[in-house]
Write a protein that holds these residues in place. Structure first.
Motif, PDB file in Angstrom:
ATOM      1  N   ARG A  13       0.830  -1.213   0.000  1.00  0.00           N
ATOM      2  CA  ARG A  13       0.000   0.000   0.000  1.00  0.00           C
ATOM      3  C   ARG A  13       0.861   1.258   0.000  1.00  0.00           C
ATOM      4  NH1 ARG A  13      -3.778  -0.464   4.482  1.00  0.00           N
ATOM      5  NH2 ARG A  13      -4.874  -1.801   3.032  1.00  0.00           N
ATOM      6  N   ALA A  14       1.854   1.305   0.868  1.00  0.00           N
ATOM      7  CA  ALA A  14       2.730   2.482   0.933  1.00  0.00           C
ATOM      8  C   ALA A  14       3.537   2.627  -0.354  1.00  0.00           C
ATOM      9  CB  ALA A  14       3.660   2.389   2.137  1.00  0.00           C
ATOM     10  N   PHE A  15       4.019   1.507  -0.897  1.00  0.00           N
ATOM     11  CA  PHE A  15       4.780   1.543  -2.145  1.00  0.00           C
ATOM     12  C   PHE A  15       3.952   2.135  -3.267  1.00  0.00           C
ATOM     13  CE2 PHE A  15       5.767  -0.641  -6.186  1.00  0.00           C
ATOM     14  CZ  PHE A  15       7.062  -0.178  -6.398  1.00  0.00           C
ATOM     15  N   VAL A  16       2.737   1.650  -3.427  1.00  0.00           N
ATOM     16  CA  VAL A  16       1.877   2.120  -4.514  1.00  0.00           C
ATOM     17  C   VAL A  16       1.490   3.588  -4.309  1.00  0.00           C
ATOM     18  CG1 VAL A  16      -0.390   1.852  -5.607  1.00  0.00           C
ATOM     19  CG2 VAL A  16       1.000  -0.170  -5.102  1.00  0.00           C
ATOM     20  N   TRP A  17       1.005   3.934  -3.121  1.00  0.00           N
ATOM     21  CA  TRP A  17       0.493   5.287  -2.894  1.00  0.00           C
ATOM     22  C   TRP A  17       1.585   6.333  -2.800  1.00  0.00           C
ATOM     23  CZ3 TRP A  17      -4.268   7.020  -3.625  1.00  0.00           C
ATOM     24  CH2 TRP A  17      -5.283   6.073  -3.753  1.00  0.00           C
ATOM     25  N   LYS A  18       2.635   6.071  -2.021  1.00  0.00           N
ATOM     26  CA  LYS A  18       3.687   7.082  -1.858  1.00  0.00           C
ATOM     27  C   LYS A  18       4.543   7.218  -3.113  1.00  0.00           C
ATOM     28  CE  LYS A  18       4.218   6.625   3.131  1.00  0.00           C
ATOM     29  NZ  LYS A  18       5.099   6.156   4.201  1.00  0.00           N
ATOM     30  N   THR A  19       5.019   6.089  -3.614  1.00  0.00           N
ATOM     31  CA  THR A  19       5.955   6.116  -4.731  1.00  0.00           C
ATOM     32  C   THR A  19       5.285   6.416  -6.056  1.00  0.00           C
ATOM     33  OG1 THR A  19       7.343   4.509  -3.580  1.00  0.00           O
ATOM     34  CG2 THR A  19       7.749   4.804  -5.932  1.00  0.00           C
ATOM     35  N   TRP A  20       4.182   5.742  -6.332  1.00  0.00           N
ATOM     36  CA  TRP A  20       3.575   5.827  -7.654  1.00  0.00           C
ATOM     37  C   TRP A  20       2.447   6.846  -7.756  1.00  0.00           C
ATOM     38  CZ3 TRP A  20       5.566   4.079 -12.022  1.00  0.00           C
ATOM     39  CH2 TRP A  20       6.646   3.194 -11.909  1.00  0.00           C
ATOM     40  N   VAL A  21       1.533   6.867  -6.821  1.00  0.00           N
ATOM     41  CA  VAL A  21       0.410   7.803  -6.936  1.00  0.00           C
ATOM     42  C   VAL A  21       0.874   9.223  -6.618  1.00  0.00           C
ATOM     43  CG1 VAL A  21      -1.864   8.434  -6.054  1.00  0.00           C
ATOM     44  CG2 VAL A  21      -1.324   6.031  -6.465  1.00  0.00           C
ATOM     45  N   PHE A  22       1.476   9.422  -5.450  1.00  0.00           N
ATOM     46  CA  PHE A  22       1.845  10.775  -5.055  1.00  0.00           C
ATOM     47  C   PHE A  22       3.117  11.267  -5.741  1.00  0.00           C
ATOM     48  CE2 PHE A  22      -0.760   9.566  -1.287  1.00  0.00           C
ATOM     49  CZ  PHE A  22      -1.802  10.408  -1.585  1.00  0.00           C
ATOM     50  N   PHE A  23       4.211  10.514  -5.624  1.00  0.00           N
ATOM     51  CA  PHE A  23       5.477  10.998  -6.183  1.00  0.00           C
ATOM     52  C   PHE A  23       5.421  11.037  -7.705  1.00  0.00           C
ATOM     53  CE2 PHE A  23       9.859  10.376  -7.669  1.00  0.00           C
ATOM     54  CZ  PHE A  23      10.425  11.511  -7.153  1.00  0.00           C
ATOM     55  N   TRP A  24       5.138   9.898  -8.337  1.00  0.00           N
ATOM     56  CA  TRP A  24       5.129   9.860  -9.796  1.00  0.00           C
ATOM     57  C   TRP A  24       3.888  10.532 -10.374  1.00  0.00           C
ATOM     58  CZ3 TRP A  24       2.093   8.203 -13.770  1.00  0.00           C
ATOM     59  CH2 TRP A  24       2.667   8.233 -15.044  1.00  0.00           C
ATOM     60  N   GLY A  25       2.706  10.174  -9.913  1.00  0.00           N
ATOM     61  CA  GLY A  25       1.463  10.674 -10.493  1.00  0.00           C
ATOM     62  C   GLY A  25       1.267  12.160 -10.313  1.00  0.00           C
ATOM     63  N   VAL A  26       1.361  12.633  -9.086  1.00  0.00           N
ATOM     64  CA  VAL A  26       1.160  14.062  -8.823  1.00  0.00           C
ATOM     65  C   VAL A  26       2.342  14.866  -9.372  1.00  0.00           C
ATOM     66  CG1 VAL A  26       0.895  15.811  -7.030  1.00  0.00           C
ATOM     67  CG2 VAL A  26      -0.351  13.643  -6.851  1.00  0.00           C
ATOM     68  N   GLY A  27       3.546  14.343  -9.213  1.00  0.00           N
ATOM     69  CA  GLY A  27       4.721  15.035  -9.756  1.00  0.00           C
ATOM     70  C   GLY A  27       4.653  15.189 -11.264  1.00  0.00           C
ATOM     71  N   THR A  28       4.253  14.149 -11.948  1.00  0.00           N
ATOM     72  CA  THR A  28       4.098  14.207 -13.396  1.00  0.00           C
ATOM     73  C   THR A  28       2.971  15.152 -13.791  1.00  0.00           C
ATOM     74  OG1 THR A  28       4.928  11.950 -13.576  1.00  0.00           O
ATOM     75  CG2 THR A  28       3.767  12.829 -15.484  1.00  0.00           C
ATOM     76  N   ALA A  29       1.881  15.144 -13.042  1.00  0.00           N
ATOM     77  CA  ALA A  29       0.761  16.053 -13.330  1.00  0.00           C
ATOM     78  C   ALA A  29       1.185  17.510 -13.192  1.00  0.00           C
ATOM     79  CB  ALA A  29      -0.420  15.748 -12.408  1.00  0.00           C
ATOM     80  N   VAL A  30       1.961  17.825 -12.162  1.00  0.00           N
ATOM     81  CA  VAL A  30       2.445  19.197 -11.973  1.00  0.00           C
ATOM     82  C   VAL A  30       3.367  19.588 -13.133  1.00  0.00           C
ATOM     83  CG1 VAL A  30       3.936  20.663 -10.545  1.00  0.00           C
ATOM     84  CG2 VAL A  30       2.190  19.229  -9.472  1.00  0.00           C
ATOM     85  N   ALA A  31       4.327  18.738 -13.444  1.00  0.00           N
ATOM     86  CA  ALA A  31       5.265  19.036 -14.529  1.00  0.00           C
ATOM     87  C   ALA A  31       4.529  19.176 -15.858  1.00  0.00           C
ATOM     88  CB  ALA A  31       6.329  17.937 -14.618  1.00  0.00           C
ATOM     89  N   TRP A  32       3.625  18.263 -16.147  1.00  0.00           N
ATOM     90  CA  TRP A  32       2.865  18.295 -17.398  1.00  0.00           C
ATOM     91  C   TRP A  32       2.019  19.557 -17.492  1.00  0.00           C
ATOM     92  CZ3 TRP A  32      -2.491  17.730 -18.420  1.00  0.00           C
ATOM     93  CH2 TRP A  32      -2.816  17.516 -19.749  1.00  0.00           C
ATOM     94  N   SER A  33       1.379  19.940 -16.398  1.00  0.00           N
ATOM     95  CA  SER A  33       0.554  21.153 -16.391  1.00  0.00           C
ATOM     96  C   SER A  33       1.392  22.398 -16.652  1.00  0.00           C
ATOM     97  CB  SER A  33      -0.179  21.299 -15.055  1.00  0.00           C
ATOM     98  OG  SER A  33      -1.080  20.239 -14.871  1.00  0.00           O
ATOM     99  N   LEU A  34       2.570  22.471 -16.025  1.00  0.00           N
ATOM    100  CA  LEU A  34       3.455  23.613 -16.246  1.00  0.00           C
ATOM    101  C   LEU A  34       3.950  23.662 -17.694  1.00  0.00           C
ATOM    102  CD1 LEU A  34       5.513  23.554 -12.935  1.00  0.00           C
ATOM    103  CD2 LEU A  34       3.762  25.237 -13.608  1.00  0.00           C
ATOM    104  N   ILE A  35       4.345  22.524 -18.212  1.00  0.00           N
ATOM    105  CA  ILE A  35       4.821  22.469 -19.599  1.00  0.00           C
ATOM    106  C   ILE A  35       3.704  22.864 -20.561  1.00  0.00           C
ATOM    107  CG2 ILE A  35       5.582  20.902 -21.433  1.00  0.00           C
ATOM    108  CD1 ILE A  35       7.183  19.420 -19.187  1.00  0.00           C
ATOM    109  N   MET A  36       2.502  22.340 -20.336  1.00  0.00           N
ATOM    110  CA  MET A  36       1.370  22.678 -21.211  1.00  0.00           C
ATOM    111  C   MET A  36       1.055  24.169 -21.129  1.00  0.00           C
ATOM    112  SD  MET A  36       0.732  20.044 -22.896  1.00  0.00           S
ATOM    113  CE  MET A  36      -0.782  20.488 -23.710  1.00  0.00           C
ATOM    114  N   ASN A  37       1.215  24.766 -19.969  1.00  0.00           N
ATOM    115  CA  ASN A  37       0.969  26.195 -19.816  1.00  0.00           C
ATOM    116  C   ASN A  37       1.978  27.028 -20.614  1.00  0.00           C
ATOM    117  OD1 ASN A  37      -0.521  28.373 -18.713  1.00  0.00           O
ATOM    118  ND2 ASN A  37       1.171  28.749 -17.295  1.00  0.00           N
ATOM    119  N   PHE A  38       3.231  26.565 -20.693  1.00  0.00           N
ATOM    120  CA  PHE A  38       4.243  27.282 -21.465  1.00  0.00           C
ATOM    121  C   PHE A  38       4.080  27.040 -22.965  1.00  0.00           C
ATOM    122  CE2 PHE A  38       6.631  27.235 -17.398  1.00  0.00           C
ATOM    123  CZ  PHE A  38       6.743  28.611 -17.261  1.00  0.00           C
ATOM    124  N   ILE A  39       3.655  25.843 -23.329  1.00  0.00           N
ATOM    125  CA  ILE A  39       3.479  25.524 -24.755  1.00  0.00           C
ATOM    126  C   ILE A  39       2.285  26.274 -25.338  1.00  0.00           C
ATOM    127  CG2 ILE A  39       2.866  23.679 -26.371  1.00  0.00           C
ATOM    128  CD1 ILE A  39       4.521  21.785 -24.642  1.00  0.00           C
TER     129      ILE A  39
END
Length: 84
Positions: A13-39
């Protein structure tokens, strides 16, 4: 990356939620949103960040479960103490 025996100690549970949902998922969403805003700054659809904050963490949830299963299969001979 940590050895699988160390990662396994945190539990699935911690592996999936901390590593993949929060770190990867939210981190990627933030980066993608910023990049899309600049593009597309002038014509950026304001729903895109919302869509990103739904799609990327959801993808992280499924990817995390797949990665857990693959690593468990790969390291199935190792002794462990699983916390699900």
């Amino acid at each position: 990356m940590k050895k699988w025996s160390e990662t396994r100690k945190m539990g699935k549970r911690a592996f999936v939620w901390k590593t993949w949902v929060f770190f990867w998922g939210v981190g990627t969403a933030v980066a993608w949103s910023l990049i899309m805003n600049f593009i597309q700054p002038a014509g950026a659809d304001r729903l895109l960040p919302l869509i990103g904050f739904i799609i990327f963490p959801l993808t992280g949830f499924f990817a995390g479960n797949v990665m857990w299963a693959l690593n468990e299969r790969k390291h199935s001979g190792e002794p462990h103490n699983e916390k699900s």
